[in-house]
Design a protein around this motif. Structure first.
Motif, PDB file in Angstrom:
ATOM      1  N   TYR A   9       0.837  -1.205   0.000  1.00 21.61           N
ATOM      2  CA  TYR A   9       0.000   0.000   0.000  1.00 21.61           C
ATOM      3  C   TYR A   9       0.870   1.252   0.000  1.00 21.61           C
ATOM      4  CZ  TYR A   9      -4.095   2.876   1.060  1.00 21.61           C
ATOM      5  OH  TYR A   9      -5.108   3.802   1.001  1.00 21.61           O
ATOM      6  N   LEU A  12       2.475   1.792  -3.401  1.00 14.29           N
ATOM      7  CA  LEU A  12       1.521   2.356  -4.361  1.00 14.29           C
ATOM      8  C   LEU A  12       1.374   3.866  -4.166  1.00 14.29           C
ATOM      9  CD1 LEU A  12      -1.203  -0.418  -4.384  1.00 14.29           C
ATOM     10  CD2 LEU A  12       0.173   0.309  -6.342  1.00 14.29           C
ATOM     11  N   TYR A  16       2.273   6.542  -6.928  1.00 19.42           N
ATOM     12  CA  TYR A  16       1.140   7.334  -7.414  1.00 19.42           C
ATOM     13  C   TYR A  16       0.689   8.294  -6.312  1.00 19.42           C
ATOM     14  CZ  TYR A  16       0.933   3.658 -10.958  1.00 19.42           C
ATOM     15  OH  TYR A  16       1.225   2.784 -11.972  1.00 19.42           O
ATOM     16  N   PHE A  46      -7.399   3.088  -7.286  1.00 13.01           N
ATOM     17  CA  PHE A  46      -6.699   2.048  -8.040  1.00 13.01           C
ATOM     18  C   PHE A  46      -6.895   2.201  -9.553  1.00 13.01           C
ATOM     19  CE2 PHE A  46      -5.280  -2.235  -9.194  1.00 13.01           C
ATOM     20  CZ  PHE A  46      -4.157  -2.340  -8.382  1.00 13.01           C
ATOM     21  N   VAL A  49      -3.773   3.302 -11.462  1.00 14.27           N
ATOM     22  CA  VAL A  49      -2.617   2.410 -11.606  1.00 14.27           C
ATOM     23  C   VAL A  49      -2.599   1.797 -12.997  1.00 14.27           C
ATOM     24  CG1 VAL A  49      -1.514   0.307 -10.735  1.00 14.27           C
ATOM     25  CG2 VAL A  49      -2.601   1.903  -9.145  1.00 14.27           C
ATOM     26  N   THR A  99      -1.429  -7.092 -11.262  1.00 17.00           N
ATOM     27  CA  THR A  99      -0.738  -5.809 -11.138  1.00 17.00           C
ATOM     28  C   THR A  99       0.002  -5.715  -9.815  1.00 17.00           C
ATOM     29  OG1 THR A  99      -2.295  -4.704 -12.604  1.00 17.00           O
ATOM     30  CG2 THR A  99      -1.068  -3.306 -11.074  1.00 17.00           C
ATOM     31  N   LEU A 100      -0.644  -6.107  -8.733  1.00 15.14           N
ATOM     32  CA  LEU A 100       0.035  -6.088  -7.426  1.00 15.14           C
ATOM     33  C   LEU A 100       1.263  -6.978  -7.437  1.00 15.14           C
ATOM     34  CD1 LEU A 100      -2.694  -6.123  -4.623  1.00 15.14           C
ATOM     35  CD2 LEU A 100      -1.322  -4.213  -5.438  1.00 15.14           C
ATOM     36  N   ILE A 103       4.063  -5.264  -9.295  1.00 14.85           N
ATOM     37  CA  ILE A 103       4.635  -4.199  -8.463  1.00 14.85           C
ATOM     38  C   ILE A 103       5.576  -4.789  -7.425  1.00 14.85           C
ATOM     39  CG2 ILE A 103       4.047  -2.501  -6.678  1.00 14.85           C
ATOM     40  CD1 ILE A 103       1.599  -1.808  -8.511  1.00 14.85           C
TER      41      ILE A 103
END
Length: 144
Positions: A9, A12, A16, A46, A49, A99-100, A103
């Motif tokens: 978190y 992210l 962003y 989200f 992203v 996506t997570l 990352i």
């Protein structure tokens, strides 16, 4: 000790920084210009992203609206004004998880594959109109 969920978190938010927004803004129906939820509580948008996986086109694809961190769990939230097609919800879940993972591989090398599969991740669909019972019924019978 900081949880892996919190590490993700925080990463992210670092990647962003303008995506931490009021829930009212994230949940807004842009077609009808209606607020789904009225709250100044902040969440991660989200939709901002880029859902990029290895060898992808680095584009925006289907994604859940919001991501919350609460009690060491990541909560994806989708706000729906009308009926929700199970295949669309399933696509958003798959894109978000992929996506997570990307990352984590790219920015959080301390989270390995096993750690990733042990993450506490939840997904919720908040519906204003439509029939959640029908949605769940369709979903139950459409998955293989």
């Amino acid at each position: 000790m900081i949880s892996n969920e919190e590490l993700i978190y925080n990463k992210l938010i670092e990647l962003y920084p303008n995506s931490l927004k009021a829930i009212s803004e994230i949940s807004k129906n842009t077609t009808d210009n209606n607020l789904f939820v009225e709250s100044q509580y902040k969440s991660f948008d989200f939709d901002d992203v880029k859902n990029c996986h290895f060898d992808c086109d680095d584009a925006f694809h289907k994604s859940p609206d919001s991501l919350f961190l609460f009690n060491n769990a990541l909560y994806f939230i989708e706000f729906k004004e009308g009926d929700a097609k199970p295949v669309d919800i399933r696509s958003k879940i798959h894109e978000a998880i992929a996506t997570l993972y990307t990352i984590c591989v790219k920015y959080l090398s301390g989270i390995n594959r096993e750690d990733f599969f042990n993450l506490n991740i939840r997904y919720a669909v908040m519906m204003r109109k439509g029939c959640p019972t029908t949605f769940l019924g369709d979903w139950r019978y459409s998955r293989n």
